[in-house]
Motif scaffolding. Structure first.
Motif, mmCIF file in Angstrom:
data_model
loop_
_atom_site.group_PDB
_atom_site.id
_atom_site.type_symbol
_atom_site.label_atom_id
_atom_site.label_comp_id
_atom_site.label_asym_id
_atom_site.label_seq_id
_atom_site.Cartn_x
_atom_site.Cartn_y
_atom_site.Cartn_z
ATOM 1 N N ALA A 15 -17.693 -3.638 4.850
ATOM 2 C CA ALA A 15 -18.053 -2.925 6.078
ATOM 3 C C ALA A 15 -16.835 -2.676 6.968
ATOM 4 O O ALA A 15 -15.993 -3.548 7.137
ATOM 5 N N LYS A 16 -16.753 -1.478 7.495
ATOM 6 C CA LYS A 16 -15.692 -1.078 8.421
ATOM 7 C C LYS A 16 -16.347 -0.326 9.578
ATOM 8 O O LYS A 16 -17.302 0.414 9.382
ATOM 9 N N PRO A 17 -15.830 -0.494 10.794
ATOM 10 C CA PRO A 17 -16.400 0.249 11.933
ATOM 11 C C PRO A 17 -16.176 1.756 11.768
ATOM 12 O O PRO A 17 -15.173 2.194 11.198
ATOM 13 N N ARG A 18 -17.111 2.519 12.286
ATOM 14 C CA ARG A 18 -17.020 3.974 12.222
ATOM 15 C C ARG A 18 -15.840 4.442 13.070
ATOM 16 O O ARG A 18 -15.578 3.917 14.150
ATOM 17 N N GLU A 19 -15.136 5.454 12.569
ATOM 18 C CA GLU A 19 -14.015 6.065 13.290
ATOM 19 C C GLU A 19 -14.165 7.571 13.283
ATOM 20 O O GLU A 19 -14.794 8.137 12.391
ATOM 21 N N ARG A 20 -13.527 8.189 14.255
ATOM 22 C CA ARG A 20 -13.461 9.649 14.291
ATOM 23 C C ARG A 20 -12.167 10.040 14.979
ATOM 24 O O ARG A 20 -11.789 9.456 15.996
ATOM 25 N N THR A 21 -11.499 11.021 14.430
ATOM 26 C CA THR A 21 -10.277 11.544 15.032
ATOM 27 C C THR A 21 -10.535 12.960 15.522
ATOM 28 O O THR A 21 -11.107 13.776 14.796
ATOM 29 N N VAL A 22 -10.139 13.219 16.755
ATOM 30 C CA VAL A 22 -10.264 14.557 17.333
ATOM 31 C C VAL A 22 -8.883 15.024 17.783
ATOM 32 O O VAL A 22 -8.039 14.216 18.167
ATOM 33 N N MET A 23 -8.682 16.307 17.709
ATOM 34 C CA MET A 23 -7.430 16.902 18.159
ATOM 35 C C MET A 23 -7.614 17.371 19.603
ATOM 36 O O MET A 23 -8.549 18.107 19.913
ATOM 37 N N VAL A 24 -6.709 16.935 20.471
ATOM 38 C CA VAL A 24 -6.790 17.254 21.897
ATOM 39 C C VAL A 24 -5.580 18.101 22.277
ATOM 40 O O VAL A 24 -4.439 17.699 22.039
ATOM 41 N N CYS A 25 -5.857 19.249 22.856
ATOM 42 C CA CYS A 25 -4.779 20.141 23.302
ATOM 43 C C CYS A 25 -4.234 19.614 24.622
ATOM 44 O O CYS A 25 -4.954 19.536 25.615
ATOM 45 N N THR A 26 -2.967 19.262 24.609
ATOM 46 C CA THR A 26 -2.329 18.715 25.809
ATOM 47 C C THR A 26 -1.624 19.782 26.644
ATOM 48 O O THR A 26 -1.068 19.469 27.686
ATOM 49 N N ARG A 27 -1.657 21.014 26.178
ATOM 50 C CA ARG A 27 -1.007 22.106 26.904
ATOM 51 C C ARG A 27 -2.049 23.107 27.386
ATOM 52 O O ARG A 27 -2.266 24.164 26.787
ATOM 53 N N GLY A 28 -2.700 22.743 28.465
ATOM 54 C CA GLY A 28 -3.706 23.622 29.049
ATOM 55 C C GLY A 28 -3.127 24.955 29.483
ATOM 56 O O GLY A 28 -3.824 25.969 29.478
ATOM 57 N N ARG A 34 -1.046 30.857 20.537
ATOM 58 C CA ARG A 34 -2.031 30.013 19.841
ATOM 59 C C ARG A 34 -1.343 29.001 18.927
ATOM 60 O O ARG A 34 -1.761 27.851 18.851
ATOM 61 N N ASP A 35 -0.299 29.433 18.239
ATOM 62 C CA ASP A 35 0.449 28.509 17.377
ATOM 63 C C ASP A 35 1.074 27.386 18.207
ATOM 64 O O ASP A 35 1.040 26.223 17.813
ATOM 65 N N GLN A 36 1.639 27.741 19.354
ATOM 66 C CA GLN A 36 2.229 26.727 20.236
ATOM 67 C C GLN A 36 1.155 25.765 20.751
ATOM 68 O O GLN A 36 1.386 24.552 20.824
ATOM 69 N N ALA A 37 -0.019 26.299 21.087
ATOM 70 C CA ALA A 37 -1.115 25.448 21.578
ATOM 71 C C ALA A 37 -1.566 24.493 20.478
ATOM 72 O O ALA A 37 -1.798 23.305 20.734
ATOM 73 N N ARG A 38 -1.667 24.988 19.246
ATOM 74 C CA ARG A 38 -2.052 24.115 18.122
ATOM 75 C C ARG A 38 -1.004 23.028 17.891
ATOM 76 O O ARG A 38 -1.337 21.892 17.581
ATOM 77 N N GLU A 39 0.267 23.384 18.042
ATOM 78 C CA GLU A 39 1.339 22.394 17.878
ATOM 79 C C GLU A 39 1.288 21.334 18.969
ATOM 80 O O GLU A 39 1.776 20.218 18.774
ATOM 81 N N SER A 40 0.686 21.667 20.113
ATOM 82 C CA SER A 40 0.598 20.702 21.214
ATOM 83 C C SER A 40 -0.615 19.783 21.077
ATOM 84 O O SER A 40 -0.774 18.864 21.880
ATOM 85 N N GLU A 41 -1.447 20.026 20.074
ATOM 86 C CA GLU A 41 -2.608 19.168 19.877
ATOM 87 C C GLU A 41 -2.172 17.798 19.372
ATOM 88 O O GLU A 41 -1.269 17.687 18.545
ATOM 89 N N VAL A 42 -2.809 16.776 19.916
ATOM 90 C CA VAL A 42 -2.487 15.396 19.575
ATOM 91 C C VAL A 42 -3.743 14.740 19.017
ATOM 92 O O VAL A 42 -4.826 14.887 19.603
ATOM 93 N N PRO A 43 -3.625 14.000 17.896
ATOM 94 C CA PRO A 43 -4.807 13.317 17.372
ATOM 95 C C PRO A 43 -5.129 12.060 18.183
ATOM 96 O O PRO A 43 -4.241 11.288 18.522
#
Length: 172
Positions: free
Chosen positions: A11-24, A66-75
């Motif tokens: 058994a392992k605890p459930r995890e989830r990774t989301v990408m967060v855009c840090t460059r609003g 859009r490419d720059q915004a995607r590059e600014s996403e942090v997991p």
């Protein structure tokens, strides 16, 4: 049938990774350019056949932003904190009425802090982060934290994954 000891070893605890855009700022610029692109496509009329459509330059800039915004996403990886810790967190953020399980203003953010394992957040660092992120990005984190604590299902069926595997001969 496996014993409870064998089940607990696996058994392992459930995890989830989301990408967060840090460059609003970039997300906002992409929105502005998308609107400008729509407008110029509706309004533009060439004065002669040699004139280049202005949408081409706008679309190129939009792709770049859009490419720059995607590059600014942090997991951000969120993990289930366990039954007792979750229960204690709920108790620390009681609802304002009898119908509310928790305080809708404080609990989601506290759950993000408690469950975010990468990067590790403190109440102070989360507060600073939430001053920069917009509500959509904050909600993305809160939803992921909620999901790792309350979701019982595996990932939903993916038609795209099924089709890809079938096309590659890997079944569905």
């Amino acid at each position: 049938m496996p014993s409870i000891e064998e089940i607990l070893k696996q058994a392992k605890p459930r995890e989830r990774t989301v990408m967060v855009c840090t460059r609003g700022d970039l997300a906002g610029e992409a929105e502005r350019l998308a609107q400008e692109l729509t407008q110029v496509n509706e309004d533009w009329e060439p004065s002669d056949l040699s004139e280049q459509h202005p949408a081409r330059a706008i679309a190129a800039r939009l792709k770049e932003v859009r490419d720059q915004a995607r590059e600014s996403e942090v997991p951000f990886t969120l993990r289930y904190i366990g039954d007792k810790a979750y229960s204690d967190l709920l108790a620390a953020h009681p609802g304002k009425t009898e119908d509310q399980l928790f305080d809708e203003n404080t609990f989601p953010r506290a759950l993000v802090v408690a469950s975010c394992v990468e990067p590790k957040l403190t109440a102070e660092s989360a507060a600073a982060l939430f001053e920069v992120l917009n509500q959509g990005e904050i909600q993305k984190l809160a939803s992921a934290a909620w999901d790792v604590h309350t979701s019982a299902d595996l990932a939903p069926f993916s038609l795209a994954a099924s089709a890809l595997l079938a096309g590659l001969g890997g079944g569905s």
